[in-house]
Write a protein that holds these residues in place. Sequence first.
Motif, PDB file in Angstrom:
ATOM      1  N   ASP A  90       0.625  -1.714  -0.191  1.00 31.41           N
ATOM      2  CA  ASP A  90       0.276   0.008  -0.162  1.00 31.41           C
ATOM      3  C   ASP A  90       0.997   1.292  -0.251  1.00 31.41           C
ATOM      4  N   GLU A  91       1.829   0.872   0.100  1.00 31.53           N
ATOM      5  CA  GLU A  91       2.830   2.170   1.157  1.00 31.53           C
ATOM      6  C   GLU A  91       3.127   2.505  -0.579  1.00 31.53           C
ATOM      7  N   GLU A  92       3.931   1.009  -1.499  1.00 31.93           N
ATOM      8  CA  GLU A  92       4.769   1.218  -2.905  1.00 31.93           C
ATOM      9  C   GLU A  92       3.442   1.933  -3.512  1.00 31.93           C
ATOM     10  N   ASP A  93       2.026   1.822  -3.495  1.00 35.28           N
ATOM     11  CA  ASP A  93       1.229   2.439  -4.088  1.00 35.28           C
ATOM     12  C   ASP A  93       1.304   4.022  -4.048  1.00 35.28           C
ATOM     13  N   GLU A  98       1.969   9.127  -5.866  1.00 35.67           N
ATOM     14  CA  GLU A  98       2.862  10.454  -6.005  1.00 35.67           C
ATOM     15  C   GLU A  98       3.601  10.954  -6.680  1.00 35.67           C
ATOM     16  N   ASP A  99       4.295   9.887  -7.059  1.00 36.65           N
ATOM     17  CA  ASP A  99       5.331  10.289  -8.647  1.00 36.65           C
ATOM     18  C   ASP A  99       5.089  10.757 -10.061  1.00 36.65           C
ATOM     19  N   GLU A 100       3.155  10.278 -10.100  1.00 36.03           N
ATOM     20  CA  GLU A 100       3.096  11.119 -11.539  1.00 36.03           C
ATOM     21  C   GLU A 100       2.380  11.757 -11.734  1.00 36.03           C
ATOM     22  N   GLU A 101       2.330  12.269  -9.984  1.00 38.09           N
ATOM     23  CA  GLU A 101       1.328  14.020 -10.280  1.00 38.09           C
ATOM     24  C   GLU A 101       2.661  14.810 -10.544  1.00 38.09           C
TER      25      GLU A 101
END
Length: 101
Positions: A90-93, A98-101
């Motif tokens: 869940d933390e990885e997702d 966040e990286d995609e934003e």
Amino acid sequence: MDHGQQNITVVDDNGTEQLCEVLFTFESDEFKKSYVLYYPIGAEEDENEEIEIHASAFTPSEDGLDGDLLPIETDEEWAMIEEMLNTFLDEEDEEDEEDEE
């Protein structure tokens, strides 16, 4: 939890060595053990794009560079490991989003 990328060599019952990447390690106060979750390097994803993740208890060596992998012995330990894995995923997702934003 330790997220540092590192590899371990796992030897199966037939004496075959398999290089694996450590997904993460953690300690359990409840069971008074350390655990490692890992997967074989070069493992093929199944049709759901998932890889098989293995878990073992481990006893680190005195120098902290290696140790002995031990089998998971109880259903309670498996339930705790599964919960830790789900939290990790869940933390990885969340990080990926966040990286995609």
